[in-house]
Design a protein around this motif. Structure first.
Motif, PDB file in Angstrom:
ATOM      1  N   ASN A 129       3.915 -10.020 -23.605  1.00 30.13           N
ATOM      2  CA  ASN A 129       3.318  -9.267 -24.633  1.00 30.13           C
ATOM      3  C   ASN A 129       3.008  -7.729 -24.308  1.00 30.13           C
ATOM      4  O   ASN A 129       3.197  -6.803 -24.884  1.00 30.13           O
ATOM      5  CB  ASN A 129       1.839  -9.708 -24.760  1.00 30.13           C
ATOM      6  CG  ASN A 129       1.142  -8.921 -26.049  1.00 30.13           C
ATOM      7  OD1 ASN A 129       1.959  -8.957 -27.191  1.00 30.13           O
ATOM      8  ND2 ASN A 129       0.026  -8.451 -26.070  1.00 30.13           N
ATOM      9  N   GLU A 130       2.963  -7.529 -22.787  1.00 23.75           N
ATOM     10  CA  GLU A 130       2.849  -6.228 -22.210  1.00 23.75           C
ATOM     11  C   GLU A 130       4.004  -5.871 -21.439  1.00 23.75           C
ATOM     12  O   GLU A 130       4.017  -4.985 -20.720  1.00 23.75           O
ATOM     13  CB  GLU A 130       1.542  -6.182 -21.400  1.00 23.75           C
ATOM     14  CG  GLU A 130       0.318  -6.466 -21.954  1.00 23.75           C
ATOM     15  CD  GLU A 130      -0.045  -5.321 -23.054  1.00 23.75           C
ATOM     16  OE1 GLU A 130       0.117  -4.392 -22.627  1.00 23.75           O
ATOM     17  OE2 GLU A 130      -0.930  -5.618 -23.796  1.00 23.75           O
ATOM     18  N   TYR A 131       5.213  -6.451 -21.696  1.00 27.79           N
ATOM     19  CA  TYR A 131       6.377  -6.135 -20.811  1.00 27.79           C
ATOM     20  C   TYR A 131       6.659  -4.918 -20.656  1.00 27.79           C
ATOM     21  O   TYR A 131       7.294  -4.230 -19.763  1.00 27.79           O
ATOM     22  CB  TYR A 131       7.621  -7.016 -21.225  1.00 27.79           C
ATOM     23  CG  TYR A 131       8.623  -7.086 -20.440  1.00 27.79           C
ATOM     24  CD1 TYR A 131       8.901  -7.741 -19.082  1.00 27.79           C
ATOM     25  CD2 TYR A 131       9.725  -6.304 -20.842  1.00 27.79           C
ATOM     26  CE1 TYR A 131       9.901  -7.714 -18.387  1.00 27.79           C
ATOM     27  CE2 TYR A 131      10.885  -6.097 -19.972  1.00 27.79           C
ATOM     28  CZ  TYR A 131      11.010  -6.923 -18.566  1.00 27.79           C
ATOM     29  OH  TYR A 131      12.198  -6.676 -18.009  1.00 27.79           O
ATOM     30  N   ALA A 144       0.995   3.136 -17.967  1.00 29.47           N
ATOM     31  CA  ALA A 144       0.480   1.845 -16.965  1.00 29.47           C
ATOM     32  C   ALA A 144       0.576   2.294 -15.669  1.00 29.47           C
ATOM     33  O   ALA A 144       0.670   1.486 -14.892  1.00 29.47           O
ATOM     34  CB  ALA A 144       0.985   0.555 -17.158  1.00 29.47           C
ATOM     35  N   ARG A 203      -2.518  -8.342 -34.476  1.00 29.55           N
ATOM     36  CA  ARG A 203      -2.258  -8.476 -33.109  1.00 29.55           C
ATOM     37  C   ARG A 203      -3.574  -8.951 -32.424  1.00 29.55           C
ATOM     38  O   ARG A 203      -3.576  -9.232 -30.983  1.00 29.55           O
ATOM     39  CB  ARG A 203      -2.062  -6.945 -32.685  1.00 29.55           C
ATOM     40  CG  ARG A 203      -3.382  -6.015 -32.777  1.00 29.55           C
ATOM     41  CD  ARG A 203      -2.856  -4.706 -32.332  1.00 29.55           C
ATOM     42  NE  ARG A 203      -3.828  -3.683 -32.776  1.00 29.55           N
ATOM     43  CZ  ARG A 203      -4.707  -3.032 -31.812  1.00 29.55           C
ATOM     44  NH1 ARG A 203      -4.177  -3.118 -30.595  1.00 29.55           N
ATOM     45  NH2 ARG A 203      -5.675  -2.258 -31.982  1.00 29.55           N
ATOM     46  N   LEU A 253       0.629 -13.047 -21.551  1.00 30.42           N
ATOM     47  CA  LEU A 253       0.199 -11.720 -21.404  1.00 30.42           C
ATOM     48  C   LEU A 253       1.219 -10.774 -20.659  1.00 30.42           C
ATOM     49  O   LEU A 253       1.500  -9.713 -21.514  1.00 30.42           O
ATOM     50  CB  LEU A 253      -0.967 -11.638 -20.482  1.00 30.42           C
ATOM     51  CG  LEU A 253      -1.493 -10.227 -20.170  1.00 30.42           C
ATOM     52  CD1 LEU A 253      -2.126  -9.664 -21.341  1.00 30.42           C
ATOM     53  CD2 LEU A 253      -2.502 -10.325 -18.992  1.00 30.42           C
ATOM     54  N   ARG A 258       5.190  -2.125 -20.164  1.00 28.01           N
ATOM     55  CA  ARG A 258       4.700  -1.550 -19.025  1.00 28.01           C
ATOM     56  C   ARG A 258       5.231  -1.730 -17.833  1.00 28.01           C
ATOM     57  O   ARG A 258       5.147  -0.924 -16.863  1.00 28.01           O
ATOM     58  CB  ARG A 258       3.133  -2.182 -18.738  1.00 28.01           C
ATOM     59  CG  ARG A 258       2.292  -2.143 -20.083  1.00 28.01           C
ATOM     60  CD  ARG A 258       0.898  -2.205 -19.981  1.00 28.01           C
ATOM     61  NE  ARG A 258       0.000  -1.982 -21.024  1.00 28.01           N
ATOM     62  CZ  ARG A 258      -0.621  -0.854 -21.578  1.00 28.01           C
ATOM     63  NH1 ARG A 258      -0.156   0.057 -20.939  1.00 28.01           N
ATOM     64  NH2 ARG A 258      -1.460  -1.110 -22.606  1.00 28.01           N
ATOM     65  N   PHE A 304      -6.480  -1.831 -21.694  1.00 30.00           N
ATOM     66  CA  PHE A 304      -5.639  -1.957 -20.332  1.00 30.00           C
ATOM     67  C   PHE A 304      -6.690  -2.473 -19.163  1.00 30.00           C
ATOM     68  O   PHE A 304      -6.780  -1.709 -17.889  1.00 30.00           O
ATOM     69  CB  PHE A 304      -5.111  -0.537 -19.974  1.00 30.00           C
ATOM     70  CG  PHE A 304      -4.172  -0.686 -18.861  1.00 30.00           C
ATOM     71  CD1 PHE A 304      -3.353  -1.505 -19.054  1.00 30.00           C
ATOM     72  CD2 PHE A 304      -4.142   0.033 -17.698  1.00 30.00           C
ATOM     73  CE1 PHE A 304      -1.998  -1.380 -17.855  1.00 30.00           C
ATOM     74  CE2 PHE A 304      -3.456  -0.243 -16.570  1.00 30.00           C
ATOM     75  CZ  PHE A 304      -2.058  -0.863 -16.784  1.00 30.00           C
ATOM     76  N   PHE A 327      -0.282  -2.543 -13.475  1.00 29.77           N
ATOM     77  CA  PHE A 327      -0.115  -3.414 -14.592  1.00 29.77           C
ATOM     78  C   PHE A 327       0.043  -4.888 -13.622  1.00 29.77           C
ATOM     79  O   PHE A 327      -0.665  -5.794 -14.009  1.00 29.77           O
ATOM     80  CB  PHE A 327       1.244  -3.373 -15.360  1.00 29.77           C
ATOM     81  CG  PHE A 327       1.287  -4.442 -16.129  1.00 29.77           C
ATOM     82  CD1 PHE A 327       0.443  -5.174 -16.983  1.00 29.77           C
ATOM     83  CD2 PHE A 327       2.711  -5.264 -16.212  1.00 29.77           C
ATOM     84  CE1 PHE A 327       0.867  -6.346 -17.888  1.00 29.77           C
ATOM     85  CE2 PHE A 327       2.956  -6.249 -16.967  1.00 29.77           C
ATOM     86  CZ  PHE A 327       2.077  -6.844 -17.682  1.00 29.77           C
ATOM     87  N   PHE A 375      -6.661  -6.833 -23.214  1.00 30.14           N
ATOM     88  CA  PHE A 375      -5.773  -5.881 -22.450  1.00 30.14           C
ATOM     89  C   PHE A 375      -5.221  -5.221 -23.123  1.00 30.14           C
ATOM     90  O   PHE A 375      -5.168  -3.668 -22.636  1.00 30.14           O
ATOM     91  CB  PHE A 375      -5.349  -6.831 -21.486  1.00 30.14           C
ATOM     92  CG  PHE A 375      -4.569  -6.309 -20.603  1.00 30.14           C
ATOM     93  CD1 PHE A 375      -5.059  -6.223 -19.477  1.00 30.14           C
ATOM     94  CD2 PHE A 375      -3.105  -5.873 -20.809  1.00 30.14           C
ATOM     95  CE1 PHE A 375      -4.371  -5.696 -18.509  1.00 30.14           C
ATOM     96  CE2 PHE A 375      -2.352  -5.178 -19.598  1.00 30.14           C
ATOM     97  CZ  PHE A 375      -2.892  -5.052 -18.534  1.00 30.14           C
ATOM     98  N   ARG A 376      -4.582  -5.466 -24.274  1.00 28.45           N
ATOM     99  CA  ARG A 376      -3.691  -4.622 -25.024  1.00 28.45           C
ATOM    100  C   ARG A 376      -4.663  -2.978 -25.353  1.00 28.45           C
ATOM    101  O   ARG A 376      -4.206  -1.955 -25.468  1.00 28.45           O
ATOM    102  CB  ARG A 376      -3.166  -5.339 -26.498  1.00 28.45           C
ATOM    103  CG  ARG A 376      -2.492  -4.226 -27.340  1.00 28.45           C
ATOM    104  CD  ARG A 376      -1.676  -3.409 -26.856  1.00 28.45           C
ATOM    105  NE  ARG A 376      -0.419  -4.139 -26.236  1.00 28.45           N
ATOM    106  CZ  ARG A 376       0.859  -4.362 -26.872  1.00 28.45           C
ATOM    107  NH1 ARG A 376       0.914  -4.110 -28.107  1.00 28.45           N
ATOM    108  NH2 ARG A 376       1.588  -5.239 -26.260  1.00 28.45           N
TER     109      ARG A 376
END
Length: 659
Positions: free
Chosen positions: A35-37, A521, A147, A32, A39, A121, A229, A117-118
């Motif tokens: 994948n959300e780096y 974020a 995705r 996770l 932010r 959020f 985040f 989450f993507r």
């Protein structure tokens, strides 16, 4: 003594299972995070390493809670069997199977949480079950959108490795059981019991998540920093999902304002300028009579745009030129720069835009068993001879939108079933411009009868699974940016097709998002998820362009349209005409939080009573609620009394005056 310690194989077994489970949860958290780096860019470089480390340590606590629930009773039964000297392997296999099943179900929720989450959020919650009545639609959406689907790969890999490791652990454990020294001396039995109780107490402490406080660990415990985040990264999705289910079991939509319904109604009447006269049996009903009546009745076209956050528009700072058409008409019509959507789901946007009622938490007003009728735009325009029609690209029964609109005097619904099968591209039906192309001839035919029409469009192309038609040539490389470009291009096509019709100069176009997108974020309730464009466009009707900067809500769209049309009606809603009145604040909700915005401040009210006051225009993550308690209190009370009255109106069936 050494021989006795070696015989505590059930303790060693549960310890190794716990470690394996924690490592597996940590892998999902790492996925996770990667994948959300992007932010992390909102966190100062000097703080990133520290808050990331704390987030993973916080995650260890929440992962231990879930492991504790899985292992507590299984270890209890395991201890009883070991102490009792049971050597048959079958009961142990059953316990082992239950442990594996508990973890695998948890891993499944962890995998689902990554695309959830993507999109929202927010960590996984019971909201994911809102569409359980449309499993086919949701399944196709997942399969057709990479995705979503790719998370099956880490789920499969981690599950296989987990099962393999637990198989090895159990093999050693079962050999120890078979070779155990039974019967045991009494002193060993007593020692076994004391050791098992100690381990059970440790597991119970793990379930509570903390020892020094009276209450166990809660979602708010994860909020250790000012960075949204990393705060959410520390949560375990199994914990948030179960917690939201428990909350939904109670009536979570009961708002605690500290005042009675009667007081709240009187306060909202004051805010809306309503003078109770006894003429109507609904406390919000008031007759709205324009200063001058209209001559020819004007058509109305409302386009509810999927996920069109202001953050995607050049007007509001986006430099990628994704929305040249929307940016252009914003300069030539009436544009409202401070409008916020009621929620974060499509049904929120349809409900609030057309019927001028706010939504509260994750309550789904379109799925009420006994559907209400509202004095919304369709019912207000019908006495003036308006025809009404609703267009969507996909199944109109998703979210029960079609049934709800038909119950509220929409005369016709055009959906996926009405388009040629060859033009259906995905579970979201046809692309936006195809819907518009099919719609304009229908509107032309409606206009030819001499009656005005209300047409509502719900777009979908800016939502996964993304489908970009071959004939559209985007400038951007990322598919999500291409979808925004295409959605904007399709809107241009709609207006272009309409501009060639005789009724174009007598038509008011209204563009608003169903909700925005969590593109920032900075806060755990992203402002971009609610900040929506609102543009009124009609060169022949509106005259000089106008910019309105005062706060407004999605619920204000319908009364503002009626003001422009200069038609008398009964306003029995929470909405106001933004061209004649103004609000001190905008208010809105997500699935478990309420937000209020205005005067440079953003108030977030969370479950459990935790509140934060931010200076959002500066992207300031500091909490100013103690420095400005009066401002926070006025914002809070304004939002809550409005929502409380909306809730009262719905529960007491006062949404259609006279019903």
């Amino acid at each position: 003594m050494k021989n006795y310690i070696r015989q505590q194989y059930h303790v060693l077994y549960i310890l190794l299972v716990y470690i394996t489970g924690i490592l597996s949860f940590t892998l999902f958290r790492l996925i996770l995070f990667l994948n959300e780096y992007g932010r992390m860019a909102d966190i100062p470089a000097a703080d990133r390493t520290g808050v990331m480390a704390r987030a993973f340590l916080m995650g260890l606590r929440f992962d231990t809670v879930i492991s504790g629930y899985i292992l507590f009773f299984t270890f209890l039964f395991l201890s009883v069997m070991v102490i009792a000297g049971i050597r048959k392997i079958l009961p142990y296999k059953v316990i082992h199977f239950v442990i594996i099943l508990g973890y695998l179900l948890s891993f499944l929720l962890c995998a689902i949480d990554i695309p959830f989450f993507r999109q929202f959020f927010s960590r996984l919650s019971v909201t994911a079950l809102q569409w359980a009545d449309s499993p086919g639609f949701v399944a196709k959406m997942i399969i057709q959108e990479p995705r979503y689907f790719w998370t099956a790969i880490p789920l499969l890999v981690i599950s296989i490795i987990f099962i393999y490791l637990l198989k090895k652990i159990f093999r050693s454990f079962s050999r120890a059981v078979a070779q155990g020294g039974f019967p045991k001396p009494w002193r060993h039995i007593v020692a076994d019991g004391m050791l098992s109780v100690t381990v059970l107490l440790l597991l119970f402490a793990g379930i509570r998540g903390r020892l020094s406080q009276k209450s166990p660990i809660r979602v708010g415990t994860a909020y250790f920093s000012n960075y949204a985040f990393t705060n959410q990264l520390g949560l375990n999705p199994v914990f948030t999902f179960i917690n939201s289910m428990l909350e939904s079991g109670a009536d979570k939509n009961i708002l605690e304002t500290g005042i009675s319904d009667g007081q709240a109604i009187r306060e909202v009447q004051r805010l809306l300028g309503i003078r109770p006269s006894g003429e109507y049996n609904c406390p919000l009903a008031r007759a709205v009579v324009p200063d001058t009546l209209t001559g020819r009745k004007q058509n109305v076209v409302i386009v509810i745009m999927e996920s069109m956050s202001t953050a995607k528009m050049g007007r509001y700072g986006n430099v990628m030129r994704l929305t040249p058409f929307l940016d252009s008409i914003a300069r030539h019509g009436y544009v409202f720069d401070s409008i916020y959507t009621s929620g974060i789901h499509t049904y929120n946007g349809v409900y609030s835009t057309l019927f001028s009622y706010p939504t509260i938490y994750d309550h789904h007003p379109l799925k009420e068993v006994n559907m209400l009728r509202y004095m919304g735009i369709s019912n207000a325009l019908k006495p003036h001879g308006y025809q009404s029609i609703y267009f969507t690209t996909h199944d109109d029964q998703f979210d029960n939108i079609g049934g709800f609109l038909m119950n509220n005097n929409f005369g016709m619904i055009v959906s996926q079933k009405d388009y040629p099968r060859s033009e259906i591209e995905s579970t979201l039906g046809v692309p936006d411009d195809v819907m518009f192309g099919h719609a304009v001839p229908i509107l032309d035919k409606m206009a030819s009868g001499g009656q005005p029409f209300l047409a509502v469009f719900l777009t979908a192309s800016d939502h996964g699974p993304y489908v970009i038609p071959d004939y559209f040539h985007p400038r951007q490389e990322k598919i999500r940016d291409q979808a925004v470009e295409y959605a904007d291009w399709s809107l241009r096509k709609l207006v272009y097709l309409c501009s060639g019709k005789s009724w174009f100069e007598h038509t008011l176009f209204v563009f608003i998002a169903d909700h925005g997108a969590p593109l920032d974020a900075v806060y755990d309730m992203p402002v971009s998820y609610h900040h929506s464009p609102l543009i009124f466009f009609s060169p022949a009707l509106l005259g000089e362009p106008r910019v309105i900067t005062s706060p407004g809500n999605q619920v204000d769209v319908f009364p503002t349209i009626m003001g422009i049309l200069k038609l008398p009606y009964i306003n029995n809603t929470l909405g106001i005409d933004l061209l004649k009145k103004s609000r001190p604040f905008s208010y809105f909700s997500s699935d478990d939080k309420i937000g209020v915005i205005g005067n440079g401040f953003f108030l977030v009210m969370r479950p459990g009573g935790e509140e934060s006051l931010y200076r959002y225009r500066h992207r300031d993550t500091g909490n100013y609620i103690h420095q400005y308690p009066a401002i926070a209190d006025s914002m809070k009370q304004y939002a809550l009394v409005n929502m409380q009255v909306a809730q009262w109106m719905v529960r007491n069936r006062k949404t259609l005056c006279g019903e």
